[in-house]
Write a protein that holds these residues in place. Structure first.
Motif, short mmCIF file in Angstrom:
data_model
loop_
_atom_site.label_atom_id
_atom_site.label_comp_id
_atom_site.label_asym_id
_atom_site.label_seq_id
_atom_site.Cartn_x
_atom_site.Cartn_y
_atom_site.Cartn_z
N PRO A 83 0.76 -0.82 -0.04
CA PRO A 83 -0.28 0.32 0.49
C PRO A 83 0.64 1.70 -0.14
O PRO A 83 2.02 1.49 0.04
N ARG A 84 0.06 1.97 -0.53
CA ARG A 84 1.37 3.71 -0.36
C ARG A 84 1.51 4.14 0.54
O ARG A 84 2.54 4.43 0.80
N GLU A 85 1.24 4.19 1.80
CA GLU A 85 1.46 3.91 3.56
C GLU A 85 2.58 3.50 3.61
O GLU A 85 3.84 3.83 4.14
N ALA A 122 11.18 10.49 8.68
CA ALA A 122 10.15 11.33 8.73
C ALA A 122 10.60 12.04 7.14
O ALA A 122 8.99 12.47 6.49
N GLY A 123 10.82 13.36 7.30
CA GLY A 123 11.05 13.85 6.33
C GLY A 123 10.59 12.89 4.39
O GLY A 123 10.06 13.26 3.49
N VAL A 124 11.93 11.85 4.80
CA VAL A 124 11.82 11.01 2.89
C VAL A 124 10.24 9.80 2.82
O VAL A 124 9.63 10.09 2.19
N THR A 125 9.25 9.73 4.47
CA THR A 125 8.06 8.83 4.83
C THR A 125 7.58 10.06 3.96
O THR A 125 6.38 9.37 2.98
N CYS A 126 7.31 11.44 3.90
CA CYS A 126 6.33 11.89 3.80
C CYS A 126 6.96 12.45 2.34
O CYS A 126 5.69 12.55 2.10
N MET A 127 7.63 12.50 1.59
CA MET A 127 8.12 12.83 0.29
C MET A 127 8.28 11.44 -1.04
O MET A 127 6.83 12.19 -1.49
N ILE A 132 4.49 9.26 -4.53
CA ILE A 132 3.59 7.47 -4.81
C ILE A 132 2.32 8.32 -4.98
O ILE A 132 1.27 7.29 -5.60
N TYR A 133 1.64 8.24 -3.82
CA TYR A 133 0.21 9.26 -4.66
C TYR A 133 -0.36 9.68 -5.65
O TYR A 133 -1.29 9.66 -5.86
N THR A 134 1.21 11.19 -5.97
CA THR A 134 0.42 11.28 -6.99
C THR A 134 0.82 10.97 -8.40
O THR A 134 0.67 10.80 -9.02
N HIS A 135 1.38 9.84 -8.28
CA HIS A 135 2.09 9.09 -9.46
C HIS A 135 1.42 8.08 -10.13
O HIS A 135 2.01 7.13 -10.26
N MET A 136 0.05 6.98 -8.54
CA MET A 136 -0.06 6.20 -8.60
C MET A 136 -1.05 5.75 -9.57
O MET A 136 -1.89 7.25 -9.31
#
Length: 137
Positions: A83-85, A122-127, A132-136
């Motif tokens: 999943p995305r998260e 935390a920063g890389v997870t947010c990025m 992933i959300y905008t490209h999947m």
């Protein structure tokens, strides 16, 4: 009344093309290997610190580079199934762990290395989640 042949139909899905490859692409190998080489050299040069090169420093660079490349390759293979998260969290954990490890090699405390690793993670997870959300689909 007849419709045009290129008129889109609703609710119908076409089959995936039969030319889908199920192998490993050259980019799928090149990116993890490149990142592993960079991390391995970085770990070696941090530990060397301008002194004489020893076998232990060489092995530290080789083993850490191979381990990081293997983890990057494995994450690249399973990222679409997650999943995305969870996929974003995996990228954050991988990068945060790598940065924390490299920071610890420069004789910093465990607390400082962990703190920096968690901040980077935390920063890389947010990025990664945003990408992933905008490209999947």
């Amino acid at each position: 009344m007849a419709t045009h042949a290129t008129m889109p139909t609703r609710g119908r899905r076409t089959r995936a093309p039969s030319t889908v490859r199920h192998g490993h692409t050259p980019l799928g190998w090149a990116v993890p290997v490149t990142l592993g080489v960079i991390l391995g050299f970085w770990a070696f040069f941090i530990r060397r610190d301008g002194g004489v090169t020893t076998n232990g420093q060489i092995w530290l660079g080789v083993v850490s580079g191979v381990a990081f490349a293997a983890l990057c390759f494995a994450l690249g293979r399973v990222q679409r199934a997650l999943p995305r998260e969870l996929s974003a969290a995996a990228y954050g954990a991988l990068s945060g762990g790598a940065i924390g490890f490299l920071y610890s090699l420069h004789d910093n405390s465990v607390l400082a290395s962990t703190t920096l690793g968690l901040v980077i993670a935390a920063g890389v997870t947010c990025m990664a989640y945003y990408v992933i959300y905008t490209h999947m689909e």
